[in-house]
Enzyme design. Structure first.
Site, PDB file in Angstrom:
ATOM      1  N   MET A  30      39.677  37.460  40.720  1.00  0.00           N
ATOM      2  CA  MET A  30      40.527  38.539  40.219  1.00  0.00           C
ATOM      3  C   MET A  30      40.252  39.888  40.606  1.00  0.00           C
ATOM      4  O   MET A  30      40.707  41.078  40.234  1.00  0.00           O
ATOM      5  CB  MET A  30      40.545  38.617  38.628  1.00  0.00           C
ATOM      6  CG  MET A  30      41.118  37.385  37.917  1.00  0.00           C
ATOM      7  SD  MET A  30      41.706  37.601  36.362  1.00  0.00           S
ATOM      8  CE  MET A  30      40.324  38.054  35.431  1.00  0.00           C
ATOM      9  N   LEU A  33      35.319  42.786  43.292  1.00  0.00           N
ATOM     10  CA  LEU A  33      34.379  42.024  43.615  1.00  0.00           C
ATOM     11  C   LEU A  33      32.915  42.476  43.692  1.00  0.00           C
ATOM     12  O   LEU A  33      32.817  43.622  43.865  1.00  0.00           O
ATOM     13  CB  LEU A  33      34.866  41.554  45.168  1.00  0.00           C
ATOM     14  CG  LEU A  33      35.955  40.643  45.424  1.00  0.00           C
ATOM     15  CD1 LEU A  33      36.163  40.555  46.932  1.00  0.00           C
ATOM     16  CD2 LEU A  33      36.213  39.771  44.304  1.00  0.00           C
ATOM     17  N   HIS A  37      30.686  37.352  43.349  1.00  0.00           N
ATOM     18  CA  HIS A  37      31.883  36.834  43.890  1.00  0.00           C
ATOM     19  C   HIS A  37      31.301  36.436  45.429  1.00  0.00           C
ATOM     20  O   HIS A  37      31.545  35.395  45.946  1.00  0.00           O
ATOM     21  CB  HIS A  37      32.808  37.679  44.291  1.00  0.00           C
ATOM     22  CG  HIS A  37      33.781  38.111  42.725  1.00  0.00           C
ATOM     23  ND1 HIS A  37      33.473  39.046  42.198  1.00  0.00           N
ATOM     24  CD2 HIS A  37      34.443  37.075  41.800  1.00  0.00           C
ATOM     25  CE1 HIS A  37      34.277  39.357  40.885  1.00  0.00           C
ATOM     26  NE2 HIS A  37      34.696  37.972  40.836  1.00  0.00           N
ATOM     27  N   VAL A 176      24.536  35.534  39.159  1.00  0.00           N
ATOM     28  CA  VAL A 176      24.034  36.533  39.876  1.00  0.00           C
ATOM     29  C   VAL A 176      23.851  37.632  38.772  1.00  0.00           C
ATOM     30  O   VAL A 176      24.716  38.098  38.122  1.00  0.00           O
ATOM     31  CB  VAL A 176      24.561  36.865  41.141  1.00  0.00           C
ATOM     32  CG1 VAL A 176      23.781  37.884  41.662  1.00  0.00           C
ATOM     33  CG2 VAL A 176      24.752  35.913  42.151  1.00  0.00           C
ATOM     34  N   SER A 186      32.850  42.011  36.818  1.00  0.00           N
ATOM     35  CA  SER A 186      33.896  43.113  37.160  1.00  0.00           C
ATOM     36  C   SER A 186      33.879  44.237  35.904  1.00  0.00           C
ATOM     37  O   SER A 186      33.960  45.277  36.396  1.00  0.00           O
ATOM     38  CB  SER A 186      35.147  42.509  37.429  1.00  0.00           C
ATOM     39  OG  SER A 186      34.851  41.507  38.577  1.00  0.00           O
TER      40      SER A 186
END
Ligand code: PAF
Length: 285
Positions: A30, A33, A37, A176, A186
């Protein structure tokens, strides 16, 4: 790197690449990033010839209009990151490309969505299932990559793909983390400096709870200690902390000799909702 907006055009391109013998890897996002991602893109590059990343903020999976409106939209920055990461196509449809009319179809997962995100965000997984189905039609990839931070989503998408014969293999990639342990998300961009420093309580609670369970503390004691840690900080709010089977998501009452256990947490720092999870047995992550 090419940017494609039409789902029909995108499908045509992917199918012709497949006919040429290319193996397609797909990373649905979405936008907004972050390194998490980019790790999905890196993994896709490692095992596929051609990588497609979608950027689409899907309104049907937000159960609050305010949350949808506040979701960071950073297309130019995202495209710049992707062009340096080896992405071949960005699929960036508009809202009307994806939803030309109000959908009638509804996909539900009575078992997998009854707890945690499914319980606290009614309608969320229906929205995810709908958009992932549409995305997989536009990008009929051999493999699609999703982050394990959204583990319940991973299970639901695996079930969707299996039940509807999409023929795409779903690969889950380990979460991560920032150096202090906070899972990359995000939504972290929306945290103030003070909130950012408090947000570490989510990952810290998971890692402390895992240590306690592995040292022999009971599930009840472990849950109580996480709740107490949150009660000490008025700026954060725990929505749930669950110890559950990581395939069925059924709560577990004891972790002894159970090798499929995961720990799940969600809550708020100020107005920002964060989620995280870890496997109990570290080496399997
Ligand atoms: O995980 C996400 O970013 C979204 O839920 C997804 C899978 C891209 C569907 O909108």
């Amino acid at each position: 790197m090419e940017i494609v907006t039409s789902p029909v055009e995108c499908r045509k391109k992917i199918l012709s690449l497949t006919v040429e013998g290319k193996n397609i890897g797909f990373v649905p996002t979405m936008g907004a990033l972050h390194q998490g991602h980019l790790e999905l893109v890196r993994q896709a590059k490692l095992s596929c010839d051609f990588v497609v990343v979608s950027i689409f903020v899907n309104r049907t999976q937000f159960n609050s209009k305010e949350d949808f409106e506040k979701y960071p939209k950073t297309f130019d920055g995202d495209a710049a990151k992707l062009s340096q990461s080896g992405c071949d196509i960005v699929f960036a449809p508009s809202d009307s490309d994806m939803y030309p009319s109000t959908p009638e179809v509804k996909i539900t997962f009575p078992q997998l969505q009854k707890s945690m995100e499914g319980y606290f965000r009614p309608g969320h997984f229906e929205g995810v299932a709908l958009v992932v189905s549409k995305l997989l039609h536009a990008v009929p990839a051999q493999k699609a990559f999703f982050g394990r931070k959204d583990w319940q989503q991973v299970l639901i998408i695996k079930q969707l793909v299996k039940d509807l014969h999409f023929g795409t293999e779903i690969i889950s990639v380990p979460t991560v983390r920032e150096p202090d342990g906070l899972a990359m998300s995000s939504r972290n961009q929306r945290l103030s400096e003070k909130e950012r420093s408090l947000a570490v309580i989510f990952s810290k609670s998971l890692f402390t709870a895992r240590k306690k369970l592995l040292a022999g503390d009971s599930v009840v004691e472990t849950v109580a200690s996480v709740r107490q840690a949150f009660d000490r900080l008025p700026e954060v709010r725990l929505e749930y902390f669950e110890i559950a089977d990581r395939e069925t998501l059924e709560p577990v009452l004891s972790v002894e000799s159970n090798t499929r256990v995961s720990l799940f947490i969600a809550g708020y720092v100020g107005g920002v909702r964060l989620i995280d999870n870890i496997f109990l047995q570290e080496e399997t992550e």
